[in-house]
Design a protein around this motif. Structure first.
Motif, PDB file in Angstrom:
ATOM      1  N   THR A   1       0.859  -1.178  -0.059  1.00  0.00           N
ATOM      2  CA  THR A   1      -0.125   0.058  -0.133  1.00  0.00           C
ATOM      3  C   THR A   1       0.837   1.249   0.031  1.00  0.00           C
ATOM      4  N   GLY A   2       0.425   2.035  -1.009  1.00  0.00           N
ATOM      5  CA  GLY A   2       1.327   3.466  -0.999  1.00  0.00           C
ATOM      6  C   GLY A   2       1.088   4.157  -2.191  1.00  0.00           C
ATOM      7  N   SER A   3       1.829   5.043  -2.608  1.00  0.00           N
ATOM      8  CA  SER A   3       1.723   6.083  -3.534  1.00  0.00           C
ATOM      9  C   SER A   3       2.604   5.542  -4.937  1.00  0.00           C
ATOM     10  N   HIS A   4       1.572   5.083  -5.962  1.00  0.00           N
ATOM     11  CA  HIS A   4       2.064   4.567  -7.084  1.00  0.00           C
ATOM     12  C   HIS A   4       3.258   5.293  -7.853  1.00  0.00           C
ATOM     13  N   THR A   5       3.023   6.710  -7.761  1.00  0.00           N
ATOM     14  CA  THR A   5       3.798   7.689  -8.205  1.00  0.00           C
ATOM     15  C   THR A   5       4.918   7.665  -7.520  1.00  0.00           C
ATOM     16  N   LEU A   6       5.135   7.694  -6.187  1.00  0.00           N
ATOM     17  CA  LEU A   6       6.080   7.822  -5.466  1.00  0.00           C
ATOM     18  C   LEU A   6       7.110   6.407  -5.561  1.00  0.00           C
ATOM     19  N   LEU A   7       6.406   5.466  -5.541  1.00  0.00           N
ATOM     20  CA  LEU A   7       6.983   4.082  -5.685  1.00  0.00           C
ATOM     21  C   LEU A   7       7.523   3.726  -7.039  1.00  0.00           C
ATOM     22  N   LEU A   8       7.051   4.583  -8.058  1.00  0.00           N
ATOM     23  CA  LEU A   8       7.450   4.228  -9.308  1.00  0.00           C
ATOM     24  C   LEU A   8       8.766   5.079  -9.391  1.00  0.00           C
ATOM     25  N   GLN A   9       8.847   6.464  -8.909  1.00  0.00           N
ATOM     26  CA  GLN A   9       9.958   7.025  -8.760  1.00  0.00           C
ATOM     27  C   GLN A   9      11.068   6.612  -8.104  1.00  0.00           C
ATOM     28  N   LEU A  10      10.687   5.656  -6.976  1.00  0.00           N
ATOM     29  CA  LEU A  10      11.744   5.104  -6.123  1.00  0.00           C
ATOM     30  C   LEU A  10      12.509   3.955  -7.329  1.00  0.00           C
ATOM     31  N   THR A  11      11.571   3.360  -7.907  1.00  0.00           N
ATOM     32  CA  THR A  11      12.195   2.197  -8.634  1.00  0.00           C
ATOM     33  C   THR A  11      12.962   2.907  -9.740  1.00  0.00           C
TER      34      THR A  11
END
Length: 356
Positions: free
Chosen positions: A244-254
């Motif tokens: 669970t989290g922010s799709h945008t931020l996790l995509l930025q992380l990856t």
């Protein structure tokens, strides 16, 4: 917040101690009085004498009982005041430390002596908080200084280019425009990275169910042309990893991790591995790459803002020095952990663990 003046806690405890002692002493005297009455005869002869006998007993008992009550009152007040002061001494030290911290002095520590109890536990927790605040304050000061330096660099370069163009009217304007465009793009990238870092640190984002494996595939597919241009291979594998989290931020992380693994890799024939795995309570994203051998000392500094690591910087894509710092902030904002480990064969292994 404004409050009306009231009694101190020490005075309240003192009055409470004295009241308890008075009640206990009064109850004890009442028991003694009732006990004595049971054994007082109602008369001493043929004449009814019960009234005077009890009167004489009361006359003898009452002054001593009043004296004892007065003694208990004085003893309760004095003893309660001393005892309350002793009990509240640790709280006074904690209050003084809090006032020092309010003035900006974060280096002070309470270091309360003695065995473990509620006050010692509170003091230790307060010391831990002060240590974290001091470390965070130092980190923010370093970040502000580094950010100012990084933002000043493209502005200084721009000013220099414009001054050269003003002094040399015959200079090719096309070359100048290209260099200004490059510097301006670098400044924009840095500003966007700073905004992304600030957003992650503030944790002001909506949460939704996401699959980390799909995000990893999306990031790898996006950066595949860059990898092919450099003669690198990206290998993705793993299982469904719901979190669970922010799709945008996790995509930025990856994306930051995969981009970092591509840029800081071998000159050719290198590999980037992107894997996801599912555990009992966490989901794990692992990004590994080939490359030069790294020391643990260098790896420990890579998540600091603007700490690029000179041994890993490529002249063709130096970055703004915030990639792994953003990864760290996004991981922490999602209650996860970030682990960086140098690979024995060369390169870096980055592991992100998030709640399942």
């Amino acid at each position: 917040m404004d409050r009306e003046p009231g009694l101190s806690v020490r005075l309240k405890l003192t009055l409470s101690y004295a009241a308890v002692i008075m009640l206990a002493g009064g109850a004890l005297l009442a028991v003694v009085w009732v006990f004595l009455l049971r054994y007082v005869p109602t008369n001493f002869g043929p004449t009814h004498m019960s009234g005077p006998d009890r009167f004489d007993l009361l006359s003898a008992f009452a002054p001593k009982a009043a004296l004892m009550i007065a003694f208990l009152l004085v003893f309760g007040l004095i003893g309660g005041w001393i005892l309350a002061g002793s009990m509240l001494a640790p709280l006074t030290r904690i209050t003084n430390a809090a006032r020092l911290a309010a003035t900006g002095s974060l280096s002070h520590r309470i270091q309360l002596e003695g065995r473990e109890d509620e006050f010692r536990e509170l003091a230790d927790a307060f010391d831990t908080m002060l240590a974290q605040l001091e470390a965070h304050d130092a980190e923010q000061q370093r970040f502000a200084a580094n950010a100012s330096h990084e933002l000043r660099t493209p502005l200084a370069i721009t000013q220099t280019l414009l001054e050269v163009a003003r002094n040399d009217r015959n200079r090719d304007s096309g070359e100048l425009v290209d260099r200004l465009l490059y510097v301006n793009n670098r400044a924009i990238d840095l500003t966007e990275a700073l905004l992304m870092l600030s957003r992650a640190n503030q944790r002001t984002f909506s949460r939704e169910p996401v699959d980390l494996s799909l995000i990893a595939e999306e990031a790898a597919e996006t950066l595949l042309p860059l990898a092919e241009k450099r003669g690198l291979t990206i290998e993705t594998s793993g299982e469904i990893t719901p979190t669970t989290g922010s799709h945008t931020l996790l995509l930025q992380l990856t994306t930051n991790l995969v981009n970092n693994a591509i840029v800081h890799n071998l000159q050719a024939d290198g590999t980037v591995w992107v894997t996801t795995s599912l555990r009992s309570r966490t989901v794990v994203l692992t990004v590994e790459n080939t490359g030069e051998k790294l020391t643990p000392q260098l790896v420990s500094t890579l998540t600091e803002p603007f700490q690029r690591g000179t041994q890993r910087t490529r002249t063709d894509h130096a970055g703004v020095g915030l990639g792994l710092a953003i990864v760290k902030s996004i991981t922490q904002a999602h209650e996860g952990t970030l682990t960086l480990t140098p690979r024995a064969a060369g390169g870096l292994r980055v592991k992100v663990q998030l709640p399942r």
